[in-house]
Structures are given as structure tokens and as C-alpha cells.
Design an enzyme around this catalytic site. Structure first.
Site, PDB file in Angstrom:
ATOM      1  N   TYR A 169       9.132  -4.311  -9.433  1.00 16.37           N
ATOM      2  CA  TYR A 169       9.597  -4.752 -10.472  1.00 16.37           C
ATOM      3  C   TYR A 169      11.475  -4.803 -11.387  1.00 16.37           C
ATOM      4  CZ  TYR A 169       6.446  -7.765 -13.206  1.00 16.37           C
ATOM      5  OH  TYR A 169       5.963  -9.317 -12.853  1.00 16.37           O
ATOM      6  N   LYS A 236      -2.403   3.659  -8.012  1.00 14.98           N
ATOM      7  CA  LYS A 236      -2.978   3.696  -6.913  1.00 14.98           C
ATOM      8  C   LYS A 236      -2.215   4.636  -6.546  1.00 14.98           C
ATOM      9  CE  LYS A 236      -3.988   1.081  -4.225  1.00 14.98           C
ATOM     10  NZ  LYS A 236      -5.960   0.360  -3.358  1.00 14.98           N
ATOM     11  N   ASP A 286      -7.599  -0.603  -8.216  1.00 19.25           N
ATOM     12  CA  ASP A 286      -8.806  -2.130  -7.748  1.00 19.25           C
ATOM     13  C   ASP A 286     -10.282  -1.277  -8.635  1.00 19.25           C
ATOM     14  OD1 ASP A 286      -7.594   0.200  -5.815  1.00 19.25           O
ATOM     15  OD2 ASP A 286     -10.101  -0.018  -5.108  1.00 19.25           O
ATOM     16  N   ASP A 310       0.981  -6.008 -14.303  1.00 18.48           N
ATOM     17  CA  ASP A 310       1.354  -7.219 -15.021  1.00 18.48           C
ATOM     18  C   ASP A 310      -0.452  -8.431 -14.765  1.00 18.48           C
ATOM     19  OD1 ASP A 310       2.884  -9.586 -14.829  1.00 18.48           O
ATOM     20  OD2 ASP A 310       3.498  -9.524 -13.023  1.00 18.48           O
TER      21      ASP A 310
END
Ligand code: NAP
Length: 422
Positions: A169, A236, A286, A310
Site C-alpha cells: 500500500y 501471510k 486465509d 483492508d
């Protein structure tokens, strides 16, 4: 014509006078000092901004008045950004606006249009960067009666701390085919042997120890202050080891170094965590999306990187009624700046129709009051909102999903909340 000008002059004078009667919020030794009549800058926002601002400011002022009569009052100071600023000054984000947020420390804003092709990626991002508002804070809780796509929405009660300044970002991107891009691709091949397709765009994902620690510290401090049971680091790291994985590692290290007495790490829990300690755990992003749906009651405070945050904030908001219901804030806890905001966009097709749901803005106001230490007024707003939703007098977005609901306008919805606070 003359009469209209006189009215504007009078209003401007009155506004000037009011600002003079207020005081600045101060910040020292990591603490905000809020006077009885703090000056708070606000941006009403573009599109539906003016509609939801009018409804919200009425509710916020009424809550403060009901709690403290005249002994406490917010002195609002309008500052410009977005279309209103551009129309008046040909500048989307005037320096005076940023200066006001710096000077008065706590502010609130409505949604802003992202100007296309004006060299500004997003006004929201520009404000966050200018004040280094590193924590995007999004509480997600359910208000009884709100239509939800899940069976047990009341089990969702989380607060997301999303890192705001780093990650993909941060805007370090190069376009396919440009000279700089080719140069970087050559360098990556020569220096590291990385073969990347020639027709690629490139984005850089920086995640620093400094940025991660200050964000996770804010999340743990929140958990301690509000007696939450756990902080989950969402990442992640299984794939992106030195960015997302490092975020996780630095989070655990921080908890060990700075919060050894108050927290317990997941790896040290034998059976159930002790009740007097905050559990620090982690989940891969996830799996988190699954578990937030199947067992949301297991999560309290979430600390995560920018892009994960986000998606997570909006996905969680969907469980409790959508972005129209979700408040937010962007905060720098170290330098002492906070900007509260409605989390949805400008919804231009509804601009000026007095139609949309002002809850996101209203709850951002409640969040701001809580942050200022004016918790009684924040609680009163939540009670007023709860009663209004249960009475089934709601704006179109909720009414279309609530059997037997009466659709009211944005301003009527605000007025109902005011009535229900009395
Ligand atoms: P949006 O303005 O959030 O609107 C998308 C849809 O969400 C609306 O059409 C409406 O759905 C629903 N919605 C949004 N706010 C609502 C409210 N208060 N009450 C009820 N429903 C609401 O997203 P967008 O159309 O993608 O973006 C429009 C502009 O906003 C863009 O310029 C974008 O850059 C900007 N934006 C600003 C911010 C910010 O300032 N923080 C955030 C996001 C986007 P239905 O039509 O289905 O009812």
C-alpha cells in the site's frame, strides 16, 4: 442577495467567535489532555458527506449536551478537503487543513472523492501519510436488529488494528515497460538472479520492525486498557517470510520484551490461558477469514498488515451490517494525532438526497468521544442507535433487508437517535 451575504457574514463571524471560545487539545507524555470546550476540526466530505455530517454532528452535540449540559461542548472548526476545497481554492488538500489537524490533534472527516489524474493517489492516504497516522483502527460489533448475512452476528465483537503506512500500500510501484521498471528488473536479475517477466509491473512491499512494533504495541495497549482477552496477529508469513512472517515474529518478540507480566504467548499455553493475562496468538490470513465466520467469538483484538487489514475490516463489517455501519479512526499514538472517519466512500449517486445511512459517521463520532475520555456520551450514542434500530425506523439500506421496517431519511434517522438518547 444582500440579505444572503449578510447571513453568510454573520455565520462566519459566529463561527470565528465560537472557535475563539474553544481550547486546543494538548498532548504530552503520551497522553491527550482534553479541555472542556475542545476545538475539533472537521471535513464534511464529498458526495453524501454533507448529509451524513449534518445528521452526525447533531447526534454528537446532543449526546454531549445531555451528559454535561454546557459544562462540556465541542467547538467545531470546518476545514476543507476534496471537492469543496478544490472548488474554492483549486487545491484538493490545502496545507491549512493538514496544519489544523496537527494543531488541534483530534479531528473527524467524511468520505472524500479520489481525484483522478491529479497526481494525488488518494486524499485519505495523503492525510494519513502527512500525519503518519500509522494505526487504522476499526471496531466491529453487532447492533441487535441489524440485518446480517450470518446466523450469529452477535458473536462478532472485534477491533482491527491495521498498519497504515507500509506494505504494498505504500505506493512504491512501477508501471510495465517504463525505463525505471526495466532498470529495476535488470538490477534484480544481475544482483539476485531473479527472473521476472519483462512485461511486469512491479510493487515493493516494505514491512519494517519499527512499523510493525508500534502497530502491535497499539493493539496490545488497547487490549490491556479495555480488558480484552486476546490479540491475534494476522499474517501471510507462511509464504512471505521476511515481511509478513517478520511481522508475526516481531509481534511475539514485542510481547515478550515489553508485556511479559501482562501477556502470555500461545506457545506457552498448556491448556487454557490464565484469566489474568492477555493471550497473544497468530493466524494465517486465509484461515482467519474462515475462522472469523465459523467462530468469531474466539477473536478480540486483531493486529495486521496493511493489505490484509483492508480486506479483513470490510469482510468483518459485512457480518454486522456492512460499511454503512462501520466506524474507523487513523491514529498516531506516539505523536498524538487522531482522525476519525466514516469508512465508506462518497456514494455519489445518493449525494444531496438525504437518504443514506449516517451510522458509520455517527459511530466514528462516538469512537472519538470515547478516545477523548468522554465515554458517557459515547455510550449514550450507542444506546440511542440501538433503540432506533430496534424500533425499525431505519434508512433505505437497512429497511430493504428488514421485514416490517419503516424507511426514514438520513436526517430523520439522526433525529430518532437524538430522541432515543433522552
Ligand atoms: P462507496 O461510496 O462506499 O459506495 C458504494 C456503495 O456502498 C453505495 O452505492 C451504497 O450501496 C453503499 N453505501 C456506501 N455508503 C453508504 C451509506 N452511508 N449508507 C448506505 N449505503 C452506503 O464506494 P465507491 O462507489 O466505490 O466509491 C465512491 C467514491 O468514494 C470514490 O471516489 C472513492 O475513491 C471514494 N472513497 C472514499 C473513501 C473515504 O473517503 N474514506 C473510502 C472509499 C471510497 P447501494 O447503492 O447498494 O445501496
Amino acid at each position: 442577495m444582500k440579505q444572503a451575504r449578510r447571513k453568510v457574514l454573520k455565520e462566519t463571524r459566529e463561527q470565528g467567535d465560537t472557535v475563539k471560545t474553544g481550547q486546543k487539545i494538548e498532548f504530552s507524555n503520551g497522553e491527550f489532555k482534553v479541555p472542556a470546550h475542545p476545538i475539533i476540526p472537521y471535513i464534511e466530505g464529498d458526495g453524501i458527506g454533507p448529509d451524513i455530517w449534518r445528521a452526525a454532528v447533531r447526534v454528537i452535540d446532543q449526546a454531549v449536551e445531555l451528559c454535561w449540559h454546557d459544562s462540556r461542548r465541542i467547538v467545531w472548526k470546518e476545514v476543507l478537503a476534496g471537492e469543496k476545497a478544490y472548488t474554492q481554492n483549486k487545491n484538493w488538500l490545502p496545507q491549512e487543513t493538514l496544519n489544523a489537524f496537527r494543531e488541534y490533534r483530534i479531528g473527524i472527516k467524511g468520505p472524500l472523492t479520489t481525484p483522478v489524474g491529479e497526481g494525488i493517489r488518494s486524499l485519505n492516504v495523503a492525510i494519513r501519510q502527512a500525519l503518519d497516522l500509522y494505526a487504522c483502527v476499526r471496531p466491529v460489533r453487532y447492533f441487535p436488529g441489524v440485518p446480517s448475512p450470518v446466523r450469529e452476528p452477535h458473536k462478532v465483537d472485534m477491533i482491527v488494528f491495521r498498519e497504515n503506512t507500509e506494505d504494498i500500500y505504500a505506493g512504491f510501484e512501477l508501471e510495465k515497460g517504463k525505463e525505471q521498471t526495466r532498470h529495476l528488473l535488470d538490477h534484480l536479475f544481475e544482483a539476485y538472479g531473479w527472473r521476472i517477466r519483462e512485461d511486469s509491473g512491479i510493487g515493493i512491499k516494505p514491512i519494517s520492525e519499527t512499523g510493525s512494533r508500534r502497530l502491535i504495541r497499539a493493539a496490545i495497549n488497547y487490549a490491556l486498557r479495555y480488558r480484552r482477552r486476546n490479540v491475534t496477529i494476522v499474517h501471510k508469513g507462511n509464504i512471505q517470510k521476511y515481511t509478513e512472517g517478520a511481522f508475526r515474529k516481531w509481534g511475539y518478540q514485542l510481547a515478550k520484551e515489553e508485556y511479559a507480566e501482562q501477556t502470555i504467548l500461545w506457545e506457552d499455553v498448556m491448556d487454557t490461558p490464565p484469566k489474568d493475562k492477555i493471550l497473544i496468538k497468530d493466524t494465517i490470513a486465509d484461515i482467519f477469514f474462515q475462522q472469523a465466520l465459523t467462530r468469531p467469538e474466539e477473536f478480540d483484538v486483531i493486529a495486521t498488515t496493511n493489505l490484509n487489514g483492508d480486506y479483513i475490516s470490510d469482510a468483518l463489517a459485512a457480518q454486522v451490517g456492512g460499511v454503512g455501519m462501520a466506524p474507523g479512526a487513523n491514529i498516531n499514538y506516539q505523536s498524538g494525532y487522531a482522525v476519525f472517519e466514516a469508512t465508506h466512500g462518497t456514494a455519489p449517486k445518493y449525494a444531496g438526497l438525504d437518504k443514506v445511512n449516517p451510522t458509520s459517521f455517527i459511530l466514528s463520532g462516538a469512537m472519538m468521544l470515547e478516545f477523548m475520555g468522554w465515554s458517557k456520551a459515547a455510550k449514550l450514542i450507542e444506546t440511542g442507535l440501538e433503540k432506533t434500530i430496534l424500533s425499525k425506523k431505519v434508512t433505505y439500506d437497512l429497511a430493504r433487508l428488514m421485514p416490517g421496517a419503516e424507511e426514514v431519511t438520513c436526517s430523520q434517522f439522526g433525529a430518532c437517535i437524538c430522541d432515543n438518547m433522552k
